[in-house]
Design a protein around this motif. Structure first.
Motif, PDB file in Angstrom:
ATOM      1  N   VAL A  64       0.858  -1.194   0.000  1.00 39.51           N
ATOM      2  CA  VAL A  64       0.000   0.000   0.000  1.00 39.51           C
ATOM      3  C   VAL A  64       0.884   1.231   0.000  1.00 39.51           C
ATOM      4  N   THR A  65       0.714   2.088  -1.011  1.00 35.72           N
ATOM      5  CA  THR A  65       1.488   3.320  -1.133  1.00 35.72           C
ATOM      6  C   THR A  65       0.535   4.496  -1.056  1.00 35.72           C
ATOM      7  N   VAL A  66       0.807   5.413  -0.126  1.00 36.95           N
ATOM      8  CA  VAL A  66      -0.044   6.596   0.062  1.00 36.95           C
ATOM      9  C   VAL A  66       0.809   7.835  -0.177  1.00 36.95           C
ATOM     10  N   ASN A  67       0.435   8.633  -1.164  1.00 38.10           N
ATOM     11  CA  ASN A  67       1.165   9.857  -1.521  1.00 38.10           C
ATOM     12  C   ASN A  67       2.663   9.583  -1.717  1.00 38.10           C
ATOM     13  N   GLY A  68       2.982   8.469  -2.357  1.00 39.20           N
ATOM     14  CA  GLY A  68       4.374   8.129  -2.651  1.00 39.20           C
ATOM     15  C   GLY A  68       5.135   7.530  -1.488  1.00 39.20           C
ATOM     16  N   ARG A  69       4.502   7.365  -0.335  1.00 36.12           N
ATOM     17  CA  ARG A  69       5.170   6.788   0.829  1.00 36.12           C
ATOM     18  C   ARG A  69       4.480   5.492   1.231  1.00 36.12           C
ATOM     19  N   ASP A  70       5.215   4.631   1.927  1.00 35.27           N
ATOM     20  CA  ASP A  70       4.659   3.375   2.401  1.00 35.27           C
ATOM     21  C   ASP A  70       3.609   3.664   3.472  1.00 35.27           C
ATOM     22  N   GLN A  71       2.622   2.778   3.629  1.00 35.14           N
ATOM     23  CA  GLN A  71       1.536   3.035   4.585  1.00 35.14           C
ATOM     24  C   GLN A  71       2.042   3.120   6.023  1.00 35.14           C
ATOM     25  N   GLU A  72       3.102   2.368   6.376  1.00 35.92           N
ATOM     26  CA  GLU A  72       3.642   2.420   7.736  1.00 35.92           C
ATOM     27  C   GLU A  72       4.230   3.785   8.050  1.00 35.92           C
ATOM     28  N   VAL A  73       4.744   4.462   7.031  1.00 38.46           N
ATOM     29  CA  VAL A  73       5.325   5.788   7.232  1.00 38.46           C
ATOM     30  C   VAL A  73       4.220   6.842   7.258  1.00 38.46           C
ATOM     31  N   TYR A  74       3.275   6.764   6.316  1.00 38.14           N
ATOM     32  CA  TYR A  74       2.240   7.796   6.202  1.00 38.14           C
ATOM     33  C   TYR A  74       1.230   7.688   7.341  1.00 38.14           C
ATOM     34  N   PHE A  75       0.700   6.483   7.567  1.00 37.94           N
ATOM     35  CA  PHE A  75      -0.240   6.256   8.661  1.00 37.94           C
ATOM     36  C   PHE A  75       0.505   5.539   9.778  1.00 37.94           C
ATOM     37  N   ALA A  76       1.116   6.315  10.683  1.00 36.40           N
ATOM     38  CA  ALA A  76       1.961   5.751  11.729  1.00 36.40           C
ATOM     39  C   ALA A  76       1.152   4.984  12.763  1.00 36.40           C
ATOM     40  N   ARG A  77      -0.088   5.419  13.021  1.00 39.71           N
ATOM     41  CA  ARG A  77      -0.913   4.755  14.032  1.00 39.71           C
ATOM     42  C   ARG A  77      -1.450   3.426  13.492  1.00 39.71           C
ATOM     43  N   PRO A  78      -1.347   2.349  14.282  1.00 40.51           N
ATOM     44  CA  PRO A  78      -1.833   1.038  13.828  1.00 40.51           C
ATOM     45  C   PRO A  78      -3.337   1.019  13.536  1.00 40.51           C
ATOM     46  N   VAL A  79      -4.113   1.845  14.238  1.00 35.52           N
ATOM     47  CA  VAL A  79      -5.562   1.878  14.027  1.00 35.52           C
ATOM     48  C   VAL A  79      -5.883   2.343  12.608  1.00 35.52           C
ATOM     49  N   LEU A  80      -5.131   3.304  12.107  1.00 36.57           N
ATOM     50  CA  LEU A  80      -5.371   3.815  10.761  1.00 36.57           C
ATOM     51  C   LEU A  80      -5.015   2.769   9.711  1.00 36.57           C
ATOM     52  N   ARG A  81      -3.926   2.029   9.927  1.00 41.47           N
ATOM     53  CA  ARG A  81      -3.558   0.955   8.997  1.00 41.47           C
ATOM     54  C   ARG A  81      -4.590  -0.169   9.038  1.00 41.47           C
ATOM     55  N   MET A  82      -5.158  -0.428  10.236  1.00 37.24           N
ATOM     56  CA  MET A  82      -6.191  -1.444  10.359  1.00 37.24           C
ATOM     57  C   MET A  82      -7.431  -1.044   9.545  1.00 37.24           C
ATOM     58  N   MET A  83      -7.775   0.254   9.565  1.00 39.64           N
ATOM     59  CA  MET A  83      -8.924   0.734   8.790  1.00 39.64           C
ATOM     60  C   MET A  83      -8.731   0.456   7.308  1.00 39.64           C
ATOM     61  N   ILE A  84      -7.513   0.631   6.824  1.00 42.49           N
ATOM     62  CA  ILE A  84      -7.228   0.430   5.403  1.00 42.49           C
ATOM     63  C   ILE A  84      -7.301  -1.059   5.040  1.00 42.49           C
ATOM     64  N   ARG A  85      -6.950  -1.947   5.979  1.00 45.22           N
ATOM     65  CA  ARG A  85      -6.998  -3.396   5.729  1.00 45.22           C
ATOM     66  C   ARG A  85      -8.410  -3.959   5.747  1.00 45.22           C
ATOM     67  N   GLN A  86      -9.353  -3.293   6.413  1.00 40.09           N
ATOM     68  CA  GLN A  86     -10.695  -3.838   6.620  1.00 40.09           C
ATOM     69  C   GLN A  86     -11.408  -4.293   5.351  1.00 40.09           C
ATOM     70  N   PRO A  87     -11.410  -3.522   4.248  1.00 41.42           N
ATOM     71  CA  PRO A  87     -12.108  -4.009   3.051  1.00 41.42           C
ATOM     72  C   PRO A  87     -11.531  -5.318   2.511  1.00 41.42           C
ATOM     73  N   PHE A  88     -10.213  -5.471   2.565  1.00 38.77           N
ATOM     74  CA  PHE A  88      -9.581  -6.698   2.083  1.00 38.77           C
ATOM     75  C   PHE A  88      -9.966  -7.888   2.962  1.00 38.77           C
ATOM     76  N   GLU A  89     -10.044  -7.671   4.288  1.00 38.34           N
ATOM     77  CA  GLU A  89     -10.426  -8.745   5.193  1.00 38.34           C
ATOM     78  C   GLU A  89     -11.882  -9.146   4.984  1.00 38.34           C
ATOM     79  N   ALA A  90     -12.746  -8.152   4.760  1.00 45.08           N
ATOM     80  CA  ALA A  90     -14.168  -8.444   4.535  1.00 45.08           C
ATOM     81  C   ALA A  90     -14.362  -9.214   3.229  1.00 45.08           C
ATOM     82  N   ALA A  91     -13.546  -8.891   2.223  1.00 41.71           N
ATOM     83  CA  ALA A  91     -13.652  -9.552   0.917  1.00 41.71           C
ATOM     84  C   ALA A  91     -12.796 -10.819   0.842  1.00 41.71           C
ATOM     85  N   GLU A  92     -12.053 -11.126   1.916  1.00 46.27           N
ATOM     86  CA  GLU A  92     -11.137 -12.269   1.956  1.00 46.27           C
ATOM     87  C   GLU A  92     -10.117 -12.200   0.824  1.00 46.27           C
ATOM     88  N   ARG A  93      -9.523 -11.025   0.655  1.00 48.72           N
ATOM     89  CA  ARG A  93      -8.519 -10.799  -0.387  1.00 48.72           C
ATOM     90  C   ARG A  93      -7.255 -10.152   0.202  1.00 48.72           C
TER      91      ARG A  93
END
Length: 166
Positions: A64-93
């Motif tokens: 996952v790349t956000v504004n040219g940076r890796d998601q761990e760098v852009y969204f430092a808080r784990p809760v925000l990264r979890m929000m981004i993962r939710q659609p993939f988990e719901a779709a089992e992808r």
């Protein structure tokens, strides 16, 4: 009278026989065509509060790349990264798609919500059969709540100035 009854029964039988192939054809046509560009990507726009995310997804290994940076760098808080993962988990992808997105406006929480909304919409464009699980979890609904504007004669949007007796 017997002729009328027989003809009605014949019509019912004819409807039952012709009904099965039509419903199967309708079920196959109910899903729209995938919207994938020449580079094998699906594009969608996600919104939350004042944040707008332009999201492209393609087959990959889950980067996952956000504004040219890796998601761990852009969204430092784990809760925000979890929000981004939710659609993939719901779709089992999970770890099946690479995400490239540009986000503007709002704060980090609103931006994460916008990216989640964009990913959900892009997944439905890539694989239309994923619409049902994503919609059931509420990921396709645009959360339209925004901050209320400040009014004239008020301290904030609704709060009055402190009352002074003297």
């Amino acid at each position: 009278m017997a002729e009328q009854t027989r003809s009605l029964e014949d019509l019912k039988d004819a409807l039952k026989k012709s009904d099965a192939p039509v419903s199967a054809a309708v079920a196959e046509e109910a899903l729209p065509e995938p919207k994938i560009d020449a580079l094998g990507r699906a594009y969608a726009t996600g919104k939350r509060k004042n944040a707008i995310a332009r999201v492209w997804i393609k087959r990959g290994n889950g980067k996952v790349t956000v504004n040219g940076r890796d998601q761990e760098v852009y969204f430092a808080r784990p809760v925000l990264r979890m929000m981004i993962r939710q659609p993939f988990e719901a779709a089992e992808r999970v770890n099946e798609f690479d995400v490239i997105c540009t986000v503007t406006g709002g704060g980090l929480s609103g931006q994460a919500g916008a990216v989640r909304h964009g990913i959900s919409k892009a997944l439905t464009y890539f694989e239309p059969e994923l619409r049902k699980p994503l919609k059931a979890r509420g990921f396709l609904t645009r959360d339209s709540r925004v901050v209320e504007r400040k009014k004239y004669g008020r301290a904030k949007a609704r709060r009055s100035f402190q009352f002074s007796k003297r």
